[in-house]
Design a protein around this motif. Structure first.
Motif, short mmCIF file in Angstrom:
data_model
loop_
_atom_site.label_atom_id
_atom_site.label_comp_id
_atom_site.label_asym_id
_atom_site.label_seq_id
_atom_site.Cartn_x
_atom_site.Cartn_y
_atom_site.Cartn_z
N PRO A 39 0.81 -1.23 0.00
CA PRO A 39 0.00 0.00 0.00
C PRO A 39 0.84 1.28 0.00
CG PRO A 39 -0.91 -1.56 1.55
CD PRO A 39 0.42 -2.11 1.09
N THR A 43 1.14 3.00 -3.76
CA THR A 43 0.43 4.27 -3.71
C THR A 43 1.38 5.42 -4.03
OG1 THR A 43 -1.20 3.44 -2.13
CG2 THR A 43 -0.92 5.83 -2.23
N PRO A 154 -4.27 2.94 3.92
CA PRO A 154 -4.57 2.95 2.48
C PRO A 154 -5.13 1.60 2.03
CG PRO A 154 -2.21 2.77 2.86
CD PRO A 154 -2.85 2.99 4.20
N ALA A 155 -5.82 1.61 0.92
CA ALA A 155 -6.36 0.38 0.36
C ALA A 155 -5.21 -0.53 -0.06
CB ALA A 155 -7.26 0.70 -0.83
N TRP A 156 -5.50 -1.83 -0.16
CA TRP A 156 -4.49 -2.78 -0.61
C TRP A 156 -4.86 -3.25 -2.00
CZ3 TRP A 156 -3.48 -7.50 -2.55
CH2 TRP A 156 -2.16 -7.95 -2.43
N GLU A 159 -3.72 2.75 -3.03
CA GLU A 159 -4.80 3.73 -2.97
C GLU A 159 -4.66 4.65 -4.17
OE1 GLU A 159 -8.10 5.27 -1.03
OE2 GLU A 159 -6.80 3.86 0.01
N GLU A 160 -5.74 4.84 -4.90
CA GLU A 160 -5.71 5.78 -6.03
C GLU A 160 -5.80 7.19 -5.44
OE1 GLU A 160 -7.97 5.09 -9.52
OE2 GLU A 160 -7.90 2.92 -9.24
N VAL A 161 -4.68 7.86 -5.40
CA VAL A 161 -4.61 9.20 -4.83
C VAL A 161 -4.11 10.18 -5.89
CG1 VAL A 161 -4.15 8.38 -2.49
CG2 VAL A 161 -2.24 8.86 -4.02
#
Length: 166
Positions: A39, A43, A154-156, A159-161
């Protein structure tokens, strides 16, 4: 040039493009991408690609999905939830008897992460028996369980940031 190296450094956008192209080709071949603490790493890569005006990994893949990813940290936390000791790459490598000669050196960290993934699989046959797609899917679930008390995690696997403007 790098402080002690005779190899000239590529401009950031060029280096990122080369890295993303290599990773996308690897993922498109359906080979596992082994990434310690995915993540954070993926990310950061996603944000940096966008910041430099480059296509993110998902946009470079036929199905638009960054998979299959193997995160040895998620594997270790799942396989032996209550074991003693730290969860840094160095600590986990030491726990499994995996060499990690130069912590912080990208090549050494990558070798250690690969070694830890293999050691966890060897120690826990149920993990080793999972297909690549199943391993990826299970890690999504395991990571969600591992971070359920951390709403800011964050997502695994990433994370789309949006990148922070400089």
């Amino acid at each position: 040039m790098d402080g002690g190296s005779d190899v000239p450094l590529a401009p950031p956008a060029q280096a990122l493009e080369e890295l993303a192209t290599l990773l996308a080709a690897h993922l498109a071949s359906r080979e596992l991408l082994v990434v310690w603490y995915a993540p954070h790493v993926l990310t950061t890569l996603h944000a940096e690609l966008l910041r430099h005006g480059l296509a993110p990994l998902a946009d470079r893949l036929p199905e638009g999905v960054v998979a299959p990813v193997c995160d040895p940290l998620v594997l270790d936390r799942h396989a032996d939830r209550y074991r003693p000791g730290g969860r840094s790459l160095s600590a986990v490598a030491a726990w499994y008897g995996v060499a990690h000669e130069r912590p912080g050196d990208p090549a050494s960290d990558a070798r250690a992460a690969l070694g830890v993934a293999g050691a966890v699989a060897a120690a826990y046959p149920a993990v080793a028996r999972l297909s690549r797609p199943a391993l990826h899917t299970e890690q999504v679930l395991w990571y969600a369980e591992q971070t359920e008390r951390h709403p800011d995690a964050p997502a695994w696997p990433f994370e789309e940031v949006m990148p922070v403007d400089e």
